[in-house]
Write a protein that holds these residues in place. Structure first.
Motif, mmCIF file in Angstrom:
data_model
loop_
_atom_site.group_PDB
_atom_site.id
_atom_site.type_symbol
_atom_site.label_atom_id
_atom_site.label_comp_id
_atom_site.label_asym_id
_atom_site.label_seq_id
_atom_site.Cartn_x
_atom_site.Cartn_y
_atom_site.Cartn_z
ATOM 1 N N SER A 10 0.828 -1.200 0.000
ATOM 2 C CA SER A 10 0.000 0.000 0.000
ATOM 3 C C SER A 10 0.866 1.256 0.000
ATOM 4 C CB SER A 10 -0.913 -0.013 1.223
ATOM 5 O OG SER A 10 -1.630 1.185 1.317
ATOM 6 N N ALA A 14 1.071 4.114 -2.938
ATOM 7 C CA ALA A 14 0.898 5.527 -2.611
ATOM 8 C C ALA A 14 2.095 6.347 -3.076
ATOM 9 C CB ALA A 14 0.678 5.695 -1.109
ATOM 10 N N GLN A 15 3.302 5.816 -2.893
ATOM 11 C CA GLN A 15 4.505 6.525 -3.339
ATOM 12 C C GLN A 15 4.520 6.679 -4.855
ATOM 13 O OE1 GLN A 15 7.533 4.062 -1.554
ATOM 14 N NE2 GLN A 15 7.778 5.471 0.194
ATOM 15 N N VAL A 18 2.088 9.439 -5.725
ATOM 16 C CA VAL A 18 2.656 10.750 -5.400
ATOM 17 C C VAL A 18 3.687 11.153 -6.447
ATOM 18 C CG1 VAL A 18 4.107 11.992 -3.745
ATOM 19 C CG2 VAL A 18 2.174 10.635 -2.936
#
Length: 72
Positions: A10, A14-15, A18
């Motif tokens: 997860s 998310a990284q 971003v």
């Protein structure tokens, strides 16, 4: 242990999101009105090359109706 893998997965997702958002934020943008003006000018400058607007000689038209054979 499975919960830890899901958590790290997860975080990786998310990284990645971003990173993509940061790349998109750096893209130079112009106003829609400016883009429309540029597109209109391009179309007007190239209208003489557009076969849909100017037509094309029938000898150059690959979509002309086929001629019937005189022997049949």
């Amino acid at each position: 242990m499975s919960n830890n893998n899901a958590s790290s997965s997860s975080v990786a997702v998310a990284q990645k999101a971003v990173k993509q958002l940061r790349l998109e934020a750096k893209v130079r943008r112009i106003n829609v009105s400016q883009a429309a003006t540029d597109l209109k000018n391009f179309c007007l400058q190239n209208a003489h090359k557009d076969p849909l607007l100017m037509g094309m000689p029938s000898s150059d038209n690959p979509f002309r109706p086929p001629k019937s054979c005189g022997l049949l």
